[in-house]
Design a protein around this motif. Structure first.
Motif, short mmCIF file in Angstrom:
data_model
loop_
_atom_site.label_atom_id
_atom_site.label_comp_id
_atom_site.label_asym_id
_atom_site.label_seq_id
_atom_site.Cartn_x
_atom_site.Cartn_y
_atom_site.Cartn_z
N ILE A 117 12.82 6.19 -8.47
CA ILE A 117 11.55 6.22 -9.20
C ILE A 117 10.91 7.59 -9.15
O ILE A 117 10.32 8.06 -10.13
CB ILE A 117 10.58 5.13 -8.66
CG1 ILE A 117 9.31 5.07 -9.52
CG2 ILE A 117 10.22 5.38 -7.21
CD1 ILE A 117 9.54 4.64 -10.93
N ASN A 118 11.02 8.29 -8.02
CA ASN A 118 10.45 9.64 -7.93
C ASN A 118 11.15 10.61 -8.87
O ASN A 118 10.50 11.47 -9.49
CB ASN A 118 10.53 10.16 -6.49
CG ASN A 118 9.52 9.49 -5.58
OD1 ASN A 118 8.60 8.83 -6.03
ND2 ASN A 118 9.70 9.64 -4.28
N VAL B 276 9.90 9.70 -12.38
CA VAL B 276 8.52 10.16 -12.58
C VAL B 276 8.48 11.66 -12.84
O VAL B 276 7.72 12.14 -13.69
CB VAL B 276 7.66 9.78 -11.36
CG1 VAL B 276 6.31 10.49 -11.41
CG2 VAL B 276 7.45 8.27 -11.29
N HIS C 271 -1.69 3.52 -13.37
CA HIS C 271 -0.40 3.76 -14.03
C HIS C 271 -0.45 3.36 -15.51
O HIS C 271 0.25 3.96 -16.34
CB HIS C 271 0.71 3.02 -13.29
CG HIS C 271 1.00 3.59 -11.94
ND1 HIS C 271 0.96 2.84 -10.79
CD2 HIS C 271 1.33 4.85 -11.56
CE1 HIS C 271 1.24 3.61 -9.76
NE2 HIS C 271 1.47 4.84 -10.20
N HIS D 130 -4.08 0.16 -8.68
CA HIS D 130 -2.93 1.04 -8.89
C HIS D 130 -2.30 0.80 -10.27
O HIS D 130 -1.87 1.74 -10.95
CB HIS D 130 -1.89 0.83 -7.79
CG HIS D 130 -2.29 1.43 -6.48
ND1 HIS D 130 -1.42 1.59 -5.43
CD2 HIS D 130 -3.47 1.92 -6.04
CE1 HIS D 130 -2.04 2.16 -4.42
NE2 HIS D 130 -3.29 2.36 -4.76
N SER E 137 4.86 6.72 -1.88
CA SER E 137 5.62 5.84 -2.74
C SER E 137 4.85 5.32 -3.92
O SER E 137 5.43 4.78 -4.85
CB SER E 137 6.16 4.66 -1.92
OG SER E 137 5.08 3.89 -1.43
N GLN E 138 3.52 5.41 -3.92
CA GLN E 138 2.75 4.85 -5.02
C GLN E 138 2.52 5.84 -6.15
O GLN E 138 1.83 5.54 -7.11
CB GLN E 138 1.42 4.33 -4.50
CG GLN E 138 1.56 3.25 -3.45
CD GLN E 138 2.42 2.11 -3.94
OE1 GLN E 138 2.28 1.65 -5.06
NE2 GLN E 138 3.33 1.65 -3.13
N ASP F 255 12.26 4.63 -3.11
CA ASP F 255 11.60 5.42 -4.15
C ASP F 255 12.40 6.65 -4.58
O ASP F 255 11.85 7.51 -5.27
CB ASP F 255 10.21 5.84 -3.68
CG ASP F 255 10.25 6.62 -2.36
OD1 ASP F 255 11.36 6.86 -1.85
OD2 ASP F 255 9.18 6.98 -1.86
N ASN G 113 6.23 1.93 -12.44
CA ASN G 113 5.22 1.71 -11.41
C ASN G 113 4.24 0.62 -11.82
O ASN G 113 3.77 -0.16 -10.97
CB ASN G 113 4.47 3.02 -11.13
CG ASN G 113 5.20 3.91 -10.15
OD1 ASN G 113 5.70 3.45 -9.13
ND2 ASN G 113 5.28 5.20 -10.47
N ASP H 204 3.47 -2.62 -9.61
CA ASP H 204 2.11 -2.97 -9.18
C ASP H 204 1.68 -4.33 -9.71
O ASP H 204 1.01 -5.09 -9.02
CB ASP H 204 1.13 -1.89 -9.64
CG ASP H 204 1.38 -0.56 -8.95
OD1 ASP H 204 1.83 -0.58 -7.79
OD2 ASP H 204 1.13 0.48 -9.57
#
Length: 197
Positions: A95-96, A99, A177, A173, A195-196, A92, A110, A114
């Motif tokens: 992705i973090n 985001v 998103h 989830h 992580s979600q 992640d 995300n 998902d």
């Protein structure tokens, strides 16, 4: 006069979403607790088998078979808790960062993650329920007749239930998103930290 009417559905929606979240939380917690009980039982059986082998030169029948069934069962019983608590393993770092800088791009990524997870566990659950039904009707077992046998349907049921719950959690989830992607305000808590996000 029209403003209260327009805002009236929101508390109802909020309560419905919170109730659904509570039900999913109870299901995840219950399955996690059942998985923990299986771990304790396996630990006791393995220790008893080791003591029997060393002190009495005899093994406890069925320990290997029950361990095989138990390990698979507890993995699928407890995997939903890892997703709900944000501890499902994934890389992640990228992705973090996305985001943080580009929230909608991150929300889209995300959402893809998902959705893929929901589809994957849907197919696993679909196959597992078929295997459970076959094991239930056919009386499938693990072990040797005359020594020890254990039915395989409880393990298949654990795999099916755990996969189905994972599919539902991934869908919830994904909806969060999707709402973030279109800037829709949420009426309940976001997916768990980690992580979600």
């Amino acid at each position: 006069m029209t403003l209260p009417d327009a805002q009236a559905p929101q508390p109802l929606l909020r309560r419905a979403v919170q109730k659904l979240s509570w039900c999913l939380g109870m299901a995840v917690t219950s399955m996690n607790a059942l998985g923990t009980m299986i771990i304790i039982v396996m630990m006791v059986l393995i220790c008893a088998d080791v003591v029997g082998r060393n002190l009495f030169a005899t093994s406890l029948p069925g320990v290997i078979e029950l361990a095989e069934l138990g390990i698979v069962s507890l993995v699928f019983l407890q995997i939903a808790d890892t997703l709900r608590s944000g501890k499902l393993m994934r890389s992640d770092v990228l992705i973090n960062t996305i985001v943080a800088k580009y929230p909608r791009v991150g929300a889209f990524m995300n959402l893809c993650f998902d959705t893929t997870g929901a589809l994957l566990f849907y197919f696993i659950a679909n196959g597992a329920f078929e295997r459970f039904w076959d094991a239930w009707r056919g009386g499938f077992y693990l072990g040797n007749q005359g020594s020890f046998t254990a039915p395989t349907w409880p393990m298949e049921l654990c795999v099916a239930m755990g996969s189905a719950l994972m599919c539902v959690l991934f869908i919830t989830h994904a909806l969060v998103h999707l709402a973030r992607l279109f800037g829709v305000p949420m009426v309940t808590a976001q997916p768990a930290e980690g992580s979600q996000q």
